[in-house]
Design a protein around this motif. Structure first.
Motif, short mmCIF file in Angstrom:
data_model
loop_
_atom_site.label_atom_id
_atom_site.label_comp_id
_atom_site.label_asym_id
_atom_site.label_seq_id
_atom_site.Cartn_x
_atom_site.Cartn_y
_atom_site.Cartn_z
N UNK A 1 0.81 -1.22 0.00
CA UNK A 1 0.00 0.00 0.00
C UNK A 1 0.84 1.27 0.00
N UNK A 2 2.16 1.14 0.18
CA UNK A 2 3.03 2.31 0.15
C UNK A 2 3.02 2.97 -1.23
N UNK A 3 2.66 2.20 -2.27
CA UNK A 3 2.63 2.76 -3.62
C UNK A 3 1.45 3.71 -3.83
N UNK A 4 0.44 3.60 -2.97
CA UNK A 4 -0.71 4.50 -3.09
C UNK A 4 -0.36 5.90 -2.62
N UNK A 5 0.54 5.97 -1.63
CA UNK A 5 0.84 7.26 -0.99
C UNK A 5 1.37 8.32 -1.97
N UNK A 6 2.41 8.05 -2.77
CA UNK A 6 2.88 9.10 -3.67
C UNK A 6 1.85 9.46 -4.74
N UNK A 7 1.06 8.47 -5.20
CA UNK A 7 0.03 8.76 -6.20
C UNK A 7 -1.00 9.73 -5.65
N UNK A 8 -1.51 9.44 -4.45
CA UNK A 8 -2.49 10.31 -3.81
C UNK A 8 -1.87 11.68 -3.51
N UNK A 9 -0.64 11.66 -2.98
CA UNK A 9 0.03 12.92 -2.63
C UNK A 9 0.24 13.82 -3.83
N UNK A 10 0.69 13.23 -4.94
CA UNK A 10 0.95 14.02 -6.15
C UNK A 10 -0.34 14.56 -6.74
N UNK A 11 -1.36 13.69 -6.89
CA UNK A 11 -2.63 14.13 -7.47
C UNK A 11 -3.30 15.21 -6.63
N UNK A 12 -3.25 15.05 -5.31
CA UNK A 12 -3.88 16.03 -4.42
C UNK A 12 -3.13 17.36 -4.45
N UNK A 13 -1.79 17.30 -4.46
CA UNK A 13 -1.00 18.53 -4.51
C UNK A 13 -1.24 19.30 -5.81
N UNK A 14 -1.30 18.57 -6.93
CA UNK A 14 -1.54 19.22 -8.23
C UNK A 14 -2.99 19.73 -8.31
N UNK A 15 -3.93 18.90 -7.85
CA UNK A 15 -5.35 19.26 -7.91
C UNK A 15 -5.69 20.49 -7.09
N UNK A 16 -4.99 20.70 -6.00
CA UNK A 16 -5.25 21.87 -5.14
C UNK A 16 -4.35 23.05 -5.50
N UNK A 17 -3.50 22.87 -6.52
CA UNK A 17 -2.62 23.96 -6.96
C UNK A 17 -1.47 24.25 -6.02
#
Length: 297
Positions: free
Chosen positions: A251-267
């Motif tokens: 499940x550690x692979x989910x963390x960077x995906x969520x982190x990157x998408x959320x950081x980009x999505x929120x600008x």
């Protein structure tokens, strides 16, 4: 719903929370709360919560001979680990932290080889090399300064300190978890960690202007204290009681995906070529290190 399904959901939820944390915690620092003051909030809140629920757990006493190891676990797993990560996050960016936070399995393999002479296979060795190249790429060749990230290379280096410290913690705490209930370990680790960081973090904690904090910042602080600090430890501990460590580790692979998408999505952050290359190298490296080799017939 079976306990295994609940455990899978718990591990998944912990990874989602960790992924969101990079951007949410970054939004609080340093304008509203300084990083070390934030750590005191985390440790104080989690200590109170773990003691509160520990009354439903077994009544255990830590043996005198185990206090030294527990003290070291608190130093590496609570004090150095948390202080370096939040200081790094205040200096760097959410995407960098989301990527470099996943390098812990690589660090654990290296430390295991050094400290307990565990053999590194060719596959794991190649994974370690790729992961470290990706980490160094972010530190040496990424953007040096942004408006909300005054010293990105130093921040990225502190993420490596964080991952290394947490690697030491994982090696040290393993024997304790084999002797005591996880709630017993957690309540004492957070208590000792709180006392250790108090002299370092109290001055920044005292600077918090509570009456001036907007509601969204208070919500972010509660998310970090209750979600990132308390619930993730609780979820992972429960997951480990029902699943193999290797399964939880996936499940550690989910963390960077969520982190990157959320950081980009929120600008709050954006991708660059260097970040994309580093992400690929780190994720592939962690995959190679974490993958269990097929047994020889």
């Amino acid at each position: 719903m079976s306990k295994r399904t609940l455990a899978l959901l718990a591990a998944f939820a912990a990874s989602i929370i960790y992924g969101l944390n990079h951007t949410i915690a970054k939004g609080v620092m340093p304008t509203h709360v300084q990083p070390y003051g934030f750590i005191l909030l985390r440790l104080l809140g989690a200590t109170v919560l773990f003691w509160a629920i520990s009354f439903w757990g077994p009544k255990e006493k830590i043996s005198k001979k185990d206090w030294g190891r527990l003290f070291l676990c608190a130093i590496f797993g609570m004090a150095v680990n948390m202080l370096s990560f939040f200081k790094g996050l205040s200096l760097s960016t959410p995407i960098n932290s989301a990527v470099l936070a996943t390098i812990t399995p690589i660090i654990v393999v290296v430390l295991s080889a050094i400290l307990i002479k565990e053999k590194i296979t060719l596959q794991k060795g190649f994974g370690v090399l790729l992961g470290l190249i990706g980490a160094l790429a972010l530190i040496l060749f990424g953007v040096k300064v942004k408006q909300d990230a005054p010293n990105i290379p130093l921040g990225n280096f502190l993420f490596l300190v964080n991952a290394t410290s947490f690697g030491f913690y994982l090696l040290l705490v393993k024997s304790l978890l084999g002797k005591y209930h996880p709630l017993t370990i957690m309540k004492w680790l957070f208590t000792v960690g709180f006392l250790l960081t108090l002299p370092i973090s109290y001055s920044e904690f005292a600077e918090i202007e509570w009456q001036q904090l907007p509601l969204d910042i208070i919500g972010a602080i509660l998310f970090v204290v209750i979600g990132t600090t308390f619930l993730t430890y609780l979820f992972n501990v429960f997951a480990l009681t029902q699943l193999k460590a290797s399964t939880v580790g996936v499940f550690i692979y989910i963390q960077p995906l969520v982190g990157i998408l959320f950081a980009i999505g929120t600008g709050k952050d954006q991708l660059s070529l260097i970040k994309i290359i580093a992400i690929i190298l780190v994720v592939v490296g962690v995959y190679l290190v974490s993958k269990t080799p097929k047994p020889t017939p």
